[in-house]
Design a protein around this motif. Structure first.
Motif, short mmCIF file in Angstrom:
data_model
loop_
_atom_site.label_atom_id
_atom_site.label_comp_id
_atom_site.label_asym_id
_atom_site.label_seq_id
_atom_site.Cartn_x
_atom_site.Cartn_y
_atom_site.Cartn_z
N TRP A 1 0.79 -1.28 0.00
CA TRP A 1 0.02 -0.11 0.01
C TRP A 1 0.85 1.39 -0.02
O TRP A 1 0.31 2.30 -0.12
N VAL A 2 1.88 1.19 0.38
CA VAL A 2 2.92 2.14 0.28
C VAL A 2 4.40 2.22 -0.11
O VAL A 2 4.79 0.83 0.12
N CYS B 1 8.42 -3.16 -3.38
CA CYS B 1 6.95 -2.79 -2.92
C CYS B 1 6.16 -2.77 -4.16
O CYS B 1 4.96 -2.95 -3.94
N VAL C 1 -1.11 2.10 7.87
CA VAL C 1 -0.92 2.44 6.64
C VAL C 1 -2.22 2.05 5.72
O VAL C 1 -2.76 2.73 4.98
N LEU D 1 -4.85 4.95 3.54
CA LEU D 1 -5.20 4.90 2.11
C LEU D 1 -6.13 5.91 1.45
O LEU D 1 -6.04 6.29 0.46
N LEU E 1 0.73 9.46 3.85
CA LEU E 1 1.81 8.48 3.37
C LEU E 1 3.15 8.78 3.05
O LEU E 1 4.13 7.99 3.29
N TYR E 2 3.08 9.82 2.47
CA TYR E 2 4.45 10.60 1.85
C TYR E 2 4.65 11.87 2.43
O TYR E 2 4.77 12.80 1.88
#
Length: 250
Positions: A134-135, A144, A218, A222, A229-230
């Motif tokens: 998911w990340v 990833c 995480v 979403l 997340l970032y």
């Protein structure tokens, strides 16, 4: 599905999480556990039935299907991580290796054993995934990407074999205390605890097992803005223009 009395095939059974799955299955009453590995000499658990199995080998998969016709639980655990970023010189080579093992391997095993599971009452397929489904982490971006693809394949598998009463479970974890995470300085889960939580999820009929708080965090993020997340990303200006480099830190 009850673990007690089940017959399992675990890929990547020679170490780490795969070995933990094998031990935990037997401790919880599995009648038989096939330990699939590329190197039979590395299996050190006497109660396992050793199976030569490279998940990228069609020959090995076909032989395993013929030998393990009594399987009711398939654990697709085998995986590799090369630690490669998307802009490195080796990115395409690394991505091909990781997709062959982490995506096409579980898909090939699931396709091969779906008829076996159907004949034995339906059974269960477990795909060991990761919170990086998911990340993305730049230093290991190709890994990833393979886990993100594995999540998508798992969702597809869950829908198609349902008519034959086969349960498909995706397992999501952060960092597990194995050789793969040896160089990572972060809290890590005990592999046996991940195995137990997964088997609990199978018995409760879960579609997904989020084995730790990091995976749950995480997953819950979403639906949020990408900055959650970032956080290292620069903020966009009001008209979509990028701020100057002096106004943010990566």
């Amino acid at each position: 599905m009850n673990i007690d009395g089940s017959i399992a095939l675990v890929t990547g059974a020679n170490r780490g999480l795969g070995a933990a799955f094998c031990r935990t299955l037997l401790d919880r009453g599995a009648t038989k556990v096939y330990g699939g590995t590329r190197d039979l000499g590395m299996l050190d658990y006497a109660d396992l039935v050793p199976v030569q199995l490279d998940v990228t080998s069609a020959t090995d998969i076909a032989a395993a299907r013929e030998r393990c016709g009594d399987v009711t639980l398939l654990v697709n655990n085998a995986g590799i991580a090369t630690g490669t970023s998307v802009l490195s010189d080796d990115a395409l080579f690394a991505a091909r290796r990781e997709f062959e093992t982490n995506v096409l391997g579980p898909l090939a095993l699931s396709r091969a054993f779906a008829p076996t599971l159907a004949a034995n009452g339906g059974g269960t397929i477990v795909n060991v995934l990761s919170m990086v489904s998911w990340v993305s982490i730049p230093a290991t971006a190709t890994y990833c990407a393979s886990k993100a693809a594995g999540w998508s394949i798992t969702n597809s598998l869950r829908q198609e074999p349902s008519a034959q009463n086969t349960q498909v479970v995706g397992v999501f974890v952060g960092y597990v205390d194995t050789d793969m995470t040896m160089e990572i300085d972060a809290p890590k889960l005990d592999p046996v605890s991940v195995a137990n939580r997964t088997l609990d999820g199978i018995e409760s009929g879960s579609y997904e097992v989020l084995a730790d708080e990091l995976s749950r965090h995480v997953r819950s993020a979403l639906s949020s803005d990408l900055s959650v997340l970032y956080p290292q990303l620069p903020m966009m200006g009001e008209r979509g223009d990028m701020p100057s480099s002096a106004s943010w830190s990566p």
